[in-house]
Design a protein around this motif. Sequence first.
Motif, PDB file in Angstrom:
ATOM      1  N   GLU A  52      36.248  61.953  25.126  1.00 47.83           N
ATOM      2  CA  GLU A  52      36.990  61.263  24.075  1.00 47.83           C
ATOM      3  C   GLU A  52      38.253  60.582  24.582  1.00 47.83           C
ATOM      4  N   ASP A  53      38.694  60.913  25.804  1.00 47.61           N
ATOM      5  CA  ASP A  53      39.888  60.283  26.354  1.00 47.61           C
ATOM      6  C   ASP A  53      39.606  58.924  26.990  1.00 47.61           C
ATOM      7  N   ASP A  54      38.321  58.576  27.134  1.00 48.32           N
ATOM      8  CA  ASP A  54      37.978  57.296  27.742  1.00 48.32           C
ATOM      9  C   ASP A  54      38.264  56.150  26.768  1.00 48.32           C
ATOM     10  N   PRO A  55      38.766  55.042  27.263  1.00 47.63           N
ATOM     11  CA  PRO A  55      39.026  53.901  26.367  1.00 47.63           C
ATOM     12  C   PRO A  55      37.745  53.200  25.913  1.00 47.63           C
ATOM     13  N   THR A  56      36.670  53.392  26.656  1.00 47.35           N
ATOM     14  CA  THR A  56      35.391  52.751  26.313  1.00 47.35           C
ATOM     15  C   THR A  56      34.248  53.673  26.745  1.00 47.35           C
ATOM     16  N   PRO A  57      33.143  53.663  26.025  1.00 48.83           N
ATOM     17  CA  PRO A  57      32.013  54.523  26.404  1.00 48.83           C
ATOM     18  C   PRO A  57      31.000  53.823  27.308  1.00 48.83           C
ATOM     19  N   CYS A  58      31.308  52.652  27.807  1.00 50.24           N
ATOM     20  CA  CYS A  58      30.302  51.839  28.484  1.00 50.24           C
ATOM     21  C   CYS A  58      29.787  52.468  29.784  1.00 50.24           C
ATOM     22  N   ASN A  59      30.534  53.420  30.343  1.00 59.18           N
ATOM     23  CA  ASN A  59      30.078  54.084  31.567  1.00 59.18           C
ATOM     24  C   ASN A  59      29.481  55.455  31.298  1.00 59.18           C
ATOM     25  N   TRP A  60      29.305  55.806  30.042  1.00 62.00           N
ATOM     26  CA  TRP A  60      28.727  57.107  29.703  1.00 62.00           C
ATOM     27  C   TRP A  60      27.212  57.091  29.917  1.00 62.00           C
ATOM     28  N   VAL A  61      26.676  58.261  30.192  1.00 59.47           N
ATOM     29  CA  VAL A  61      25.231  58.400  30.348  1.00 59.47           C
ATOM     30  C   VAL A  61      24.530  58.033  29.038  1.00 59.47           C
ATOM     31  N   GLY A  62      23.487  57.218  29.154  1.00 64.45           N
ATOM     32  CA  GLY A  62      22.694  56.848  27.979  1.00 64.45           C
ATOM     33  C   GLY A  62      23.274  55.721  27.166  1.00 64.45           C
ATOM     34  N   ILE A  63      24.362  55.133  27.620  1.00 62.07           N
ATOM     35  CA  ILE A  63      25.037  54.068  26.857  1.00 62.07           C
ATOM     36  C   ILE A  63      24.967  52.754  27.631  1.00 62.07           C
ATOM     37  N   GLN A  64      24.651  51.681  26.916  1.00 62.28           N
ATOM     38  CA  GLN A  64      24.760  50.335  27.476  1.00 62.28           C
ATOM     39  C   GLN A  64      25.577  49.479  26.511  1.00 62.28           C
ATOM     40  N   CYS A  65      26.396  48.611  27.097  1.00 56.94           N
ATOM     41  CA  CYS A  65      27.278  47.775  26.283  1.00 56.94           C
ATOM     42  C   CYS A  65      26.990  46.297  26.541  1.00 56.94           C
ATOM     43  N   SER A  66      27.412  45.510  25.603  1.00 56.45           N
ATOM     44  CA  SER A  66      27.308  44.060  25.763  1.00 56.45           C
ATOM     45  C   SER A  66      28.310  43.607  26.820  1.00 56.45           C
ATOM     46  N   PRO A  67      27.882  42.791  27.792  1.00 52.09           N
ATOM     47  CA  PRO A  67      28.830  42.310  28.818  1.00 52.09           C
ATOM     48  C   PRO A  67      29.877  41.371  28.240  1.00 52.09           C
ATOM     49  N   VAL A  68      29.647  40.868  27.040  1.00 53.45           N
ATOM     50  CA  VAL A  68      30.584  39.909  26.432  1.00 53.45           C
ATOM     51  C   VAL A  68      31.615  40.643  25.583  1.00 53.45           C
ATOM     52  N   THR A  69      31.137  41.509  24.685  1.00 55.72           N
ATOM     53  CA  THR A  69      32.044  42.162  23.738  1.00 55.72           C
ATOM     54  C   THR A  69      32.446  43.566  24.149  1.00 55.72           C
ATOM     55  N   SER A  70      31.734  44.158  25.129  1.00 58.61           N
ATOM     56  CA  SER A  70      31.980  45.547  25.564  1.00 58.61           C
ATOM     57  C   SER A  70      31.745  46.557  24.443  1.00 58.61           C
ATOM     58  N   ARG A  71      30.966  46.165  23.437  1.00 63.61           N
ATOM     59  CA  ARG A  71      30.599  47.094  22.365  1.00 63.61           C
ATOM     60  C   ARG A  71      29.228  47.692  22.661  1.00 63.61           C
ATOM     61  N   VAL A  72      28.997  48.902  22.177  1.00 63.35           N
ATOM     62  CA  VAL A  72      27.758  49.633  22.452  1.00 63.35           C
ATOM     63  C   VAL A  72      26.582  48.931  21.785  1.00 63.35           C
ATOM     64  N   THR A  73      25.567  48.617  22.582  1.00 62.24           N
ATOM     65  CA  THR A  73      24.351  47.983  22.065  1.00 62.24           C
ATOM     66  C   THR A  73      23.116  48.850  22.224  1.00 62.24           C
ATOM     67  N   HIS A  74      23.118  49.763  23.232  1.00 57.20           N
ATOM     68  CA  HIS A  74      21.955  50.601  23.503  1.00 57.20           C
ATOM     69  C   HIS A  74      22.379  52.070  23.533  1.00 57.20           C
ATOM     70  N   LEU A  75      21.681  52.905  22.764  1.00 58.17           N
ATOM     71  CA  LEU A  75      21.848  54.359  22.843  1.00 58.17           C
ATOM     72  C   LEU A  75      20.494  54.935  23.248  1.00 58.17           C
ATOM     73  N   LEU A  76      20.377  55.313  24.539  1.00 60.85           N
ATOM     74  CA  LEU A  76      19.097  55.714  25.130  1.00 60.85           C
ATOM     75  C   LEU A  76      19.200  57.155  25.616  1.00 60.85           C
ATOM     76  N   LEU A  77      18.760  58.096  24.776  1.00 65.74           N
ATOM     77  CA  LEU A  77      18.890  59.527  25.085  1.00 65.74           C
ATOM     78  C   LEU A  77      17.521  60.198  25.137  1.00 65.74           C
ATOM     79  N   ASP A  78      16.515  59.494  25.586  1.00 62.45           N
ATOM     80  CA  ASP A  78      15.151  60.032  25.601  1.00 62.45           C
ATOM     81  C   ASP A  78      15.039  61.226  26.556  1.00 62.45           C
TER      82      ASP A  78
END
Length: 927
Positions: A52-78
């Motif tokens: 929770e201390d990270d400013p962005t979740p884009c480097n978290w496991v199972g997370i992918q972000c848009s390269p433009v907006t840096s908002r979460v686009t993919h939640l892949l926890l299979d």
Amino acid sequence: MLCFKFFLCLLLLASAAGVHSLDPTLNDDVLGLIVFKAGLSDPHSKLVSWNEDDPTPCNWVGIQCSPVTSRVTHLLLDGFSLSGHIGHGLLRLPFLRILSLSRNNFTGEINPDLPRLLPGLRVVDLTDNHLSGEIPDGFFQQCGSLRFVSFARNDLTGRIPASLTACSTLSTLDFSFNRLSGELPTGLWSLTGIKSLDLSDNSLEGEIPEGISSLPDLRTVSFRKNSFSGQLPPDIGSCPAVKEVDFSENSLSGPLPETLRKLKSCVSLSLAGNSFTGQVPHWIGELTSLESLDLSANNISGIVPTSIGRLSQLKHLNLSMNQLLGDLAESISSCRNLFSLDVSRNQLASSNLSSWLFNLAALHNLEALNLSSNALSGEIPPSIGALASLLVLDLSSNMLNGTIPSEIGAAVSLVKLNLNNNLLTGNIPSDINNCSSLTSLILSKNKLTGPIPAAIGDLTSLEFIDLSFNNFTGTLPKELTNLSHLLSFNISHNNLQGELPVGVFFNSIPPSSVAHNPSLCGSVVKRSCPSNHLKPIVLNPDSASSDSSPESSSSHHYHRKVVLSISALIAIGAAAFITLSVIAITLLNIHVRSSISRTAAAAAVAFSGGGEDFSCYSSGSDSNYGKLVMFSGKADSLAGCHDLLNKDFEIGRGGFGVAYKTMLQDGRSVVIKKLAVSSLVKSQHEFEREVKKLGKVKHRNLVAMEGYYWTPSLQLLIHECVSGGSLYKNLHDEASRCLPWRQRFNVILGMARGIALLHSMDVVHYNLKSSNVLIDEGGEAKVGDFGLARLLPTLDRCILSGKVQSALGYVAPEFACRTVKITEKCDVYGFGILVLEVVTGKRPVEYMEDDVVVLSDVVRRELEDGRLEECVDVRLRAEFPADEAIPVVKLGLICASQVPSNRPDMEEVVKILELIQSPADGQELME
């Protein structure tokens, strides 16, 4: 933790005041994902990077972000083994496009607020969880640009919501393997962009309405295993792109609609298990793309049209369990690519089986032929040997006569042979020993005569033998004891004589399997065998020389006395020696049996599940009695436990001990591993704790541990018996058939899934090699001997490393005695070597006359030289898809990297293999 609570407070405030009232410097995506995580159980710490201390979740496991907006686009926890409910935190992800939570343990009902995400979502994959309840009625009202929805393999009930028809952009819909009921929603056919529709394995009912023709892009449709009634939609043929159609196992009726003839691109058509009537239509030959046709278990009658011979791509044809007449073989012989043909349980007739098999001999790829339960007559022709690729031959329940031709031995690939319930005569040909892959030999209910040939003892893979209800005579050959894989052996209702063979299987054979053989003897039939006594030594005092002179006679008489005296002394001495030897051997046997009895007496068992005491022998108060626990909770005992000291029933040795095959009292075969490291095994408490953990590991690709036995000096592990032999044998035994590419790929994927599950439960295999991977009767891979290192004290693993990790070539390079740390990455390395072994058909290390060849080095060189395809097993004769084989080899090399950190996790390996298997689906999912 305080920081986390502060974030939760902010989130609650945001819920009350609106999203935009939050400090704009705070990341909504972090908040939403942390709240989502808070409602989950993460047993393997897969989400440890979610901070929770990270400013962005884009480097978290199972997370992918848009390269433009840096908002979460993919939640892949299979496949993360997560459990809990799918909470409200996800509602904080307004830019989410792909939500994939498949292969976890999510429970509860589908969150009714989840549709608030749908306007932006393109993929929702909740496959293979434990979700229950109904799909909310309005779930799909705002489905926006949704393209892929899968709720397959859950426990959902109720109706398919009518709101689904609003998803005009949907291309894939999979609700299979649930308990959905009711009729199809009105307007289902308005989903004009649908490409794949799977509603199979539910309880849906009612008639299938017309209108399916409005789906111009439909590729696959499956309504299998429901309760649909009425007729097949008459406009089903107006879907020009459809490739797979499956309406099997419903209650559909009527004739096959003629519009089916328009399915020119259809590859698979299955209408089995319904009540269709009429004949096989003549236009069936127009479906020239068909590779699989299944019309079995219907009420179809008449003669099969000759036009079926125009299906040149056909590989699988099943017309069984109908009312078909006539002779099918002549037209079928044109289907040169046919792998399996099943026309059993019809009314097909032919007075000349030779003509049938002569025509079918042209089918060089035919692997399974089932003509059983028809009205075929005549003799089995010598041309049977021409079907060299045949694995399964079933001619049972016909009216065949004559003898079994010796040419049957030329069908060297046979695995199952069933000639039951015919009128066959003569002997079993000894040439049958050439069919070295036979696992099932069923010749019962014929008129076969003569002795049972010793050659059957050469068929060491046999598991099922039924020779009952014939006229066999003579004694049973002792070579039958070579059949170490036997599960069933029936010779009842014959005229056999003599003693039954002795061995772990025959010692516990059911009496009914040998009944009605009046001259058989032994404990099983409760008839004692006649004793074999030594013949007495006979001296002939009347033997005389031809010389008749008195002097000579006197001399010879004296000489004969001397000779007789010496002979008598020798004879007496010999007799005394034999007697003493017999006495000594008898005493020794008594001593040995007494020792064995004392040792085996320790196998008295106390079942925690059954609450009663059991023993392989008579129970008593001996303090050395051990403890046998079966994880099924059913009281049982090892019917052959006294055979564990007999090398005849040994099936393998390894670093941890010796494996034997025996049976439980219920007749089920099991494999017993007698640990050879007793001095290093943990205490009973620790041993039982670890074994019980391993007993909870259940997966279709893992050999199940079924129980254990403990005494301070003897520890046994009880595993399920897997019948198909080891992967090593299937790859490298010259007598084994060459595994096709599809089976090899499935073996690799199965191994990966099994090992991935072990790692998800914090179990490291420690000793991966092809001899520890077994193949079951369905060709599925099962990884065995996992987690045995957990039974040993940590300090002793180094001592045993040289003994247990004896499989040269599979051991990770970092595995050094002084610095060894057993990690999951060691298993990944061994898996990588296994992948290369399966694809190339070569051993990890091979010794030449003046060189040692390391497989991974050879493959790496071929990769560098751009010749990777040349590594694939030459026996496949280029019959493999390069777009699968090459990525698989590269994956094997990555797993076998010299640097542990470069090796992927096994969950990642499974995902990669699944994408390799179906790259188009994977690409569509990620678009």
